[in-house]
Design an enzyme around this catalytic site. Structure first.
Site, mmCIF file in Angstrom:
data_model
loop_
_atom_site.group_PDB
_atom_site.id
_atom_site.type_symbol
_atom_site.label_atom_id
_atom_site.label_comp_id
_atom_site.label_asym_id
_atom_site.label_seq_id
_atom_site.Cartn_x
_atom_site.Cartn_y
_atom_site.Cartn_z
ATOM 1 N N ASP A 167 6.016 0.354 3.311
ATOM 2 C CA ASP A 167 6.250 -1.007 3.780
ATOM 3 C C ASP A 167 5.783 -2.239 2.893
ATOM 4 O O ASP A 167 5.337 -1.766 1.738
ATOM 5 C CB ASP A 167 5.552 -0.801 5.213
ATOM 6 C CG ASP A 167 4.252 -0.577 5.187
ATOM 7 O OD1 ASP A 167 3.503 -0.687 4.143
ATOM 8 O OD2 ASP A 167 3.506 0.079 6.162
ATOM 9 N N ASP A 212 0.557 -1.400 -0.037
ATOM 10 C CA ASP A 212 -0.010 -0.006 0.221
ATOM 11 C C ASP A 212 0.878 1.316 -0.135
ATOM 12 O O ASP A 212 0.518 2.606 -0.435
ATOM 13 C CB ASP A 212 -1.105 0.054 1.214
ATOM 14 C CG ASP A 212 -0.176 0.147 2.596
ATOM 15 O OD1 ASP A 212 0.621 -0.598 2.829
ATOM 16 O OD2 ASP A 212 -0.566 1.370 3.082
ATOM 17 N N GLU A 215 5.649 9.989 2.810
ATOM 18 C CA GLU A 215 5.491 8.611 2.438
ATOM 19 C C GLU A 215 4.203 8.800 1.603
ATOM 20 O O GLU A 215 3.181 9.654 1.485
ATOM 21 C CB GLU A 215 4.815 7.933 3.637
ATOM 22 C CG GLU A 215 4.429 6.444 3.390
ATOM 23 C CD GLU A 215 4.487 5.604 4.489
ATOM 24 O OE1 GLU A 215 4.573 4.263 4.304
ATOM 25 O OE2 GLU A 215 4.137 6.070 5.683
ATOM 26 N N TYR A 269 -5.120 0.628 9.586
ATOM 27 C CA TYR A 269 -6.294 0.948 8.867
ATOM 28 C C TYR A 269 -7.557 0.569 9.402
ATOM 29 O O TYR A 269 -8.285 -0.243 9.102
ATOM 30 C CB TYR A 269 -6.213 0.231 7.331
ATOM 31 C CG TYR A 269 -5.153 0.626 6.547
ATOM 32 C CD1 TYR A 269 -5.422 1.929 5.804
ATOM 33 C CD2 TYR A 269 -3.761 0.218 6.526
ATOM 34 C CE1 TYR A 269 -4.473 2.426 5.065
ATOM 35 C CE2 TYR A 269 -2.859 0.977 5.444
ATOM 36 C CZ TYR A 269 -3.152 1.912 4.859
ATOM 37 O OH TYR A 269 -2.091 2.410 4.064
#
Length: 511
Positions: free
Chosen positions: A82, A79, A480, A231
């Protein structure tokens, strides 16, 4: 030709040349941005990479995913920076890529990027087919955030846990099942003409997943505790069930069952109750309301029309809040001094890209149906809505106080220390020597030098509320990037490219 006519023609040509020169220096290359945005998804691929892989600093990874559980979970997308495969944001990414192609297929094709867009979608849906191992079982996650975050490794070297987690009848996850159903239903529309067998397969999975999610209700983070820190489903599952039903309505040639679901559940599921100012991988209400409101013109009876009008009212609240056209300041989305929509400090660009997509789609809907947006401060024409959407994209591409493109690899100045394991460590293709967890942190994470690999097409978290941005690898709130940041921009870039080309044609024709 007389001397006067020659002078007039030369004068016109000079004006045309100067106008085109000015527009080319101030305009952004949306075609280049579109190409790069689709390239990004190849950087995020997990599994065995295909022969036509264009991002050459990546190699195969996660080839034993699912093995411990006796299932094949190889493939899909990482995603962000990572290596956990989180089902909910991955599914939302694929839904938004599919919606981009549904709305702007011709424009993406004209730019020569349709094949790449279809490949990006199919890389996700192929994985969802594998993950949906039986009607009431969906594998939700591979790996876990805690052990993954102790490591700074290339995906090709991964030594972290690849435990897989699933939802089923005893461990429900209606939000995850709903979003995955939405992704597969939307993708089935995309592939309907070019790959009808695959389209039918996706629709079959979508219908099963919707039925599973609706029958066994519950939040997926209640069943899978390891996802809560990363999430968590704050909005619950009702928005995803409405969202899935709307996409299934579209994918099944307007089958009444799914629309009735959206109408009958409108009130109790919050579809016409929540006035929301954000649209994201978690909160789907604005997307639901925009999709539902576009069905209003085709309402078959009075009650249906009445409910769809209420959906539309909430959709307009969202759009007006983005445009700063609601009466109360608290009902409008904040903006930075430089004009960027600002929802919150952590990865704010995800909300900018989703808002820009909904504004662009709705402006086209209004134009095609000869309507205007009704806001408390007055009516807004489609051109003004699209113009604002364009201003957000232009900010992303460099028209901002930092004079920086937040789309990595686009323009002359962009983030060079993106918080991304694979990009920040020497490519596996160049150096196959194993790099361990702490070695990655010691030798690569803390380096001040730019990343050795450019994460082209990634939309980073972006600047703070004062337009400030610190390009540091450990500043993950800003540096990120995530797949669901870039996905909504695919359609918008294609639409703005068409807009620019039409303007140039009109300009030439006028002279």
């Amino acid at each position: 030709m007389g001397e006067q006519s020659k002078l007039s023609l030369r004068h016109c040509c000079l004006i045309l040349f100067s106008v085109l020169t000015i527009s080319s220096t101030t305009a952004f290359d949306y075609g280049d941005a579109l190409m790069k945005s689709l390239l990004y998804f190849e950087s995020q691929r997990s599994g065995r990479l295909p022969y036509n892989q264009r991002v050459t600093w990546r190699d195969h990874s996660g080839l034993t995913d699912g093995l411990e559980q006796g299932v094949d979970l190889v493939g899909g997308y990482y995603d962000a920076g990572d290596h956990v495969k989180f089902g909910l944001p991955m599914a939302f990414t694929v839904t938004m890529l599919s919606w981009s192609v549904i709305e702007y297929r011709d424009q993406i094709a004209d730019a020569g990027e349709l094949e790449h867009a279809l490949e990006a979608i199919k890389w996700g849906t192929d994985y969802f087919i594998k993950a949906h191992t039986s009607p009431n079982v969906l594998w939700a996650e591979v790996g876990d955030g805690d052990t993954d975050h102790y490591c700074w490794q290339r995906p090709e070297d991964m030594t972290t846990s690849r435990q897989a987690y699933k939802i089923d009848e005893k461990n429900p996850g209606s939000d995850l099942a709903g979003e995955t159903a939405a992704a597969m239903a939307a993708a089935s529309i995309v592939f309907k003409k070019t790959n009808p067998h695959y389209s039918h397969l996706l629709l079959h999975h979508a219908q099963e997943l919707f039925e599973f999610g609706d029958k066994y209700r519950g939040k997926y983070d209640g069943s899978i505790g390891v996802v809560k820190s990363y999430y968590a489903s704050v909005s619950g599952f009702m928005d995803e069930l409405l969202w899935a039903a709307l996409w299934l309505h579209e994918a099944t040639d307007k089958e009444d069952y799914y629309l009735k679901y959206v109408i009958n559940k409108a009130h109790c599921f919050g579809g016409i109750g929540w006035a929301i100012s954000e649209f994201s991988w978690d909160v789907k209400y604005a997307g639901v309301q925009v999709l539902a409101s576009m069905l209003l013109e085709k309402a078959k009876h009075e009650h249906e029309g009445h409910v769809l009008k209420q959906y539309r009212s909430k959709a307009e609240y969202y759009l007006c809040s983005c445009l700063n056209k609601n009466n109360a300041t608290s009902d409008n989305v904040e903006r930075t001094p430089g004009g960027l929509l600002y929802i919150r400090q952590w990865n704010n660009m995800q909300y900018v890209s989703t808002a820009t997509f909904l504004l662009t789609v709705y402006s086209d809907f209004l134009r095609n149906s000869n309507q205007h947006l009704r806001c408390p401060t007055g009516t807004i024409d489609p051109e003004e809505i699209l113009s604002f959407a364009k201003s957000q994209v232009d900010y992303i591409l460099g028209s901002n106080p930092m004079n920086m493109s937040y789309l990595v690899g686009y323009g002359s100045k962009y983030p060079i220390r993106v918080h991304h394991r694979g990009a920040s460590i020497v490519s596996y293709r160049e150096n196959k020597g194993f790099i361990g967890c702490t070695q990655g942190y010691d030798n690569w994470y803390s380096r001040v030098e730019p990343n050795p690999n450019v994460l082209v097409g990634a939309l980073v978290g972006g600047p703070d509320c004062r337009d400030n941005f610190m390009d540091q690898r450990d500043n993950y709130m800003q540096t990120e990037a995530c797949t669901y940041n870039t996905a909504p921009l695919v359609g918008v870039f294609a639409r703005l490219l068409q807009l620019e080309e039409n303007l140039e044609v009109e300009l030439v024709a006028s002279y």
